[in-house]
Scaffold this active site. Structure first.
Site, mmCIF file in Angstrom:
data_model
loop_
_atom_site.group_PDB
_atom_site.id
_atom_site.type_symbol
_atom_site.label_atom_id
_atom_site.label_comp_id
_atom_site.label_asym_id
_atom_site.label_seq_id
_atom_site.Cartn_x
_atom_site.Cartn_y
_atom_site.Cartn_z
ATOM 1 N N LEU A 33 -2.222 10.223 -9.026
ATOM 2 C CA LEU A 33 -0.687 10.456 -9.343
ATOM 3 C C LEU A 33 0.085 9.733 -8.410
ATOM 4 O O LEU A 33 1.273 9.215 -8.967
ATOM 5 C CB LEU A 33 -0.392 11.893 -9.470
ATOM 6 C CG LEU A 33 -1.090 12.666 -10.607
ATOM 7 C CD1 LEU A 33 -1.163 14.027 -10.449
ATOM 8 C CD2 LEU A 33 -0.687 12.140 -11.968
ATOM 9 N N ARG A 72 1.120 33.156 -2.807
ATOM 10 C CA ARG A 72 0.106 32.384 -2.296
ATOM 11 C C ARG A 72 0.213 31.463 -1.388
ATOM 12 O O ARG A 72 1.186 30.919 -1.093
ATOM 13 C CB ARG A 72 -0.559 32.031 -3.582
ATOM 14 C CG ARG A 72 -1.118 32.626 -4.645
ATOM 15 C CD ARG A 72 -1.550 31.989 -5.794
ATOM 16 N NE ARG A 72 -2.292 32.620 -6.740
ATOM 17 C CZ ARG A 72 -2.615 32.395 -8.022
ATOM 18 N NH1 ARG A 72 -1.792 31.494 -8.627
ATOM 19 N NH2 ARG A 72 -3.569 33.393 -8.841
ATOM 20 N N THR A 115 1.020 -1.205 0.132
ATOM 21 C CA THR A 115 0.042 0.087 -0.026
ATOM 22 C C THR A 115 0.798 1.287 -0.141
ATOM 23 O O THR A 115 1.984 1.379 0.638
ATOM 24 C CB THR A 115 -1.004 -0.038 1.031
ATOM 25 O OG1 THR A 115 -1.558 1.580 1.275
ATOM 26 C CG2 THR A 115 -0.265 -0.160 2.545
ATOM 27 N N ILE A 116 0.435 2.214 -0.831
ATOM 28 C CA ILE A 116 1.119 3.306 -0.571
ATOM 29 C C ILE A 116 1.094 4.150 0.518
ATOM 30 O O ILE A 116 1.921 5.009 1.232
ATOM 31 C CB ILE A 116 0.705 4.407 -1.819
ATOM 32 C CG1 ILE A 116 -0.756 4.761 -1.707
ATOM 33 C CG2 ILE A 116 1.150 3.978 -3.229
ATOM 34 C CD1 ILE A 116 -1.006 6.135 -2.449
ATOM 35 N N ASP A 117 -0.118 3.707 1.592
ATOM 36 C CA ASP A 117 -0.695 4.458 2.507
ATOM 37 C C ASP A 117 0.402 4.158 3.619
ATOM 38 O O ASP A 117 0.484 4.773 4.603
ATOM 39 C CB ASP A 117 -1.933 4.143 3.079
ATOM 40 C CG ASP A 117 -3.094 4.312 1.792
ATOM 41 O OD1 ASP A 117 -2.600 5.334 1.133
ATOM 42 O OD2 ASP A 117 -4.044 3.643 1.698
ATOM 43 N N GLU A 120 -5.485 13.423 3.141
ATOM 44 C CA GLU A 120 -7.054 13.269 2.870
ATOM 45 C C GLU A 120 -7.912 12.954 4.032
ATOM 46 O O GLU A 120 -9.129 12.988 4.027
ATOM 47 C CB GLU A 120 -7.151 12.049 1.665
ATOM 48 C CG GLU A 120 -6.922 10.600 2.039
ATOM 49 C CD GLU A 120 -6.950 9.801 0.864
ATOM 50 O OE1 GLU A 120 -7.480 10.113 -0.187
ATOM 51 O OE2 GLU A 120 -6.861 8.661 1.115
ATOM 52 N N MET A 177 -3.015 11.585 -0.671
ATOM 53 C CA MET A 177 -3.793 10.162 -0.180
ATOM 54 C C MET A 177 -3.216 9.800 1.140
ATOM 55 O O MET A 177 -2.136 10.360 1.788
ATOM 56 C CB MET A 177 -3.624 9.123 -1.388
ATOM 57 C CG MET A 177 -4.740 9.314 -2.297
ATOM 58 S SD MET A 177 -4.524 8.024 -3.627
ATOM 59 C CE MET A 177 -5.931 8.340 -4.373
HETATM 60 O O1 F6P Z 1 -4.939 2.674 -0.309
HETATM 61 C C1 F6P Z 1 -4.554 3.202 -1.538
HETATM 62 C C2 F6P Z 1 -5.406 4.383 -1.788
HETATM 63 O O2 F6P Z 1 -4.709 5.130 -2.791
HETATM 64 C C3 F6P Z 1 -5.633 5.381 -0.553
HETATM 65 O O3 F6P Z 1 -4.787 5.997 -0.306
HETATM 66 C C4 F6P Z 1 -6.967 6.074 -1.128
HETATM 67 O O4 F6P Z 1 -7.688 6.612 -0.050
HETATM 68 C C5 F6P Z 1 -7.691 4.862 -2.032
HETATM 69 O O5 F6P Z 1 -6.825 3.957 -2.364
HETATM 70 C C6 F6P Z 1 -8.250 5.265 -3.325
HETATM 71 O O6 F6P Z 1 -8.726 4.169 -3.748
HETATM 72 P P1 F6P Z 1 -9.560 4.414 -5.150
HETATM 73 O O7 F6P Z 1 -8.690 3.540 -6.087
HETATM 74 O O8 F6P Z 1 -10.904 3.508 -4.933
HETATM 75 O O9 F6P Z 1 -10.057 5.764 -5.483
#
Ligand code: F6P
Length: 372
Positions: free
Chosen positions: A293, A184, A147-149, A244, A191
């Site tokens: 992205l 600005r 996971t990127i998270d 997010e 994410m």
């Molecule tokens: O879990 C990875 C992720 O990119 C989260 O960071 C994000 O909230 C979610 O998936 C977005 O998922 P989807 O591909 O359904 O828009």
């Protein structure tokens, strides 16, 4: 002693992350080098559950040729989905409504029919929960964390995270020049779901002036005060990174919606933060949402290597008769932890971790009232 392995399947589930193809390459080669056959299931488990939807029958042979030159590519060559949970599979009814059906018994039968002795499944907490369920239902399973998270417990990091942080940092770097030129406030939404890892790491590396993360419910008054203090010092621009999943104190997470069979979609907080900071400071504010992205592009060498290490380790786990475990990074080694220990909770940013302490020492504002 488990029955000998002749054929294994790979599946990738949930949102894609850079490094998935490296896992597929390493697992395929390590398995083939042991004389095992390897197949890839299309789109999570959908290729097995609804093969009629695929011209190739939903399962593809993964040969050495298929995995040649893929480790540096983003995405996954076998496809993924976050709508294919076999325990709650969305099925459309004749009246257009949807119901969620448990298709586990049917899925196990399909593994049997396809002659698959074991599964290596690569995914985040949703996919690893499913993996654990399949293991408890009798399938031989090894999980690989992705996971990127970076929000998975029991592995020091997941692949995908480094690439996401690298790209977000580059974007913040680029935004500095335009923010400076126009004087600005630029709010960058990243994410990360309910954890602030991407925002924290990219925000600190990119020298953001404020970072809002889910672990610290925020107020915007302290952020506005930081922006105005900078103004007085002659720095007429500010960069605010917002995760997010960040929430205002006493408020709730900003959602884009939810569709059948999917998790809630987070997003929209950046725009709200920018509007409120504009009101509080009287300065022009803009929002940039990095969104998907962050999931694309070439994996960093760290993610590529980690993907390769995880893929090879998953095959070694099967060879060693391990079952129901996830490969995990425990520097400098890769080890194996029971699947059911991973999914119980999400890994959040500890507020006393060194990167947080560094951010505090740099006087980065977190939308709280910690004073220096
Ligand atoms: O879990 C990875 C992720 O990119 C989260 O960071 C994000 O909230 C979610 O998936 C977005 O998922 P989807 O591909 O359904 O828009």
């Amino acid at each position: 002693m488990a029955r000998p392995i002749r054929r294994i399947a790979l599946s990738t589930g949930g949102g894609d992350a850079p490094g998935l193809n490296a896992v597929i390459r390493a697992a395929t080669l390590a398995a083939r080098n042991r004389g095992w056959d390897v197949v890839g299931i299309r789109d999570g488990f959908t290729g097995l559950l609804t093969p009629e939807e695929y011209p190739d029958g939903g399962i593809i042979e993964l040969t050495r040729e298929h995995v040649r030159g893929i480790a540096h590519l983003g995405g996954t060559i076998i496809g993924t989905t976050n709508r294919g949970n076999p325990t709650a599979f969305p099925v459309e009814q004749p009246d257009g409504s949807w119901v969620e059906v448990d298709r586990t018994p049917e899925l196990l039968e399909k593994f049997e029919q396809a002659g698959i002795d074991a599964l290596i499944t690569i995914g985040g907490d949703g996919s690893l929960t499913i993996a654990n369920h399949l293991y408890e239902a009798g399938l031989r399973v090894i999980g690989v964390p992705k996971t990127i998270d970076n929000d998975l417990e029991r592995t020091s990091t997941t692949f995908g995270f480094s690439t996401a942080v690298e790209f977000a940092t580059e974007c913040i770097d680029r935004l500095f020049s335009t923010a400076t030129s126009h004087g600005r406030v630029i709010v960058v939404e990243v994410m990360g779901r309910y954890a602030g890892w991407i925002a924290l790491h990219a925000g600190v590396a990119g020298n953001a002036h404020a970072i809002l993360i889910p672990e610290i419910p925020f107020s915007l008054e302290p952020v506005a005060a930081t922006i105005m203090e900078r103004e007085l010092r002659g720095a007429k621009f500010s960069i605010v990174v917002v995760a997010e999943g960040a929430t205002p104190k006493g408020g709730s997470v900003s959602l884009l919606g939810k569709s059948v069979g999917q998790a809630e979609r987070l997003g929209g907080i950046g725009e709200k933060v920018a509007a409120e900071l504009q009101r509080l400071t009287g300065k022009e504010a803009r929002t940039v949402v990095l969104g998907h992205l962050l999931r694309g592009g070439t994996p960093t060498s760290f993610d590529r290597l980690l993907g390769l290490r995880f893929g090879a380790a998953a095959v070694r786990a099967l060879e060693a008769d391990l079952d129901g475990v996830m490969v995990a990074l425990d520097p400098p080694n890769v080890n194996f932890v029971p699947l059911n220990e991973i999914t119980a909770r999400q890994k959040k940013v500890p507020l006393d971790c060194d990167t947080m302490l560094t951010a505090r020492d740099l006087a980065i504002n977190f939308g709280d009232s910690v004073q220096y």
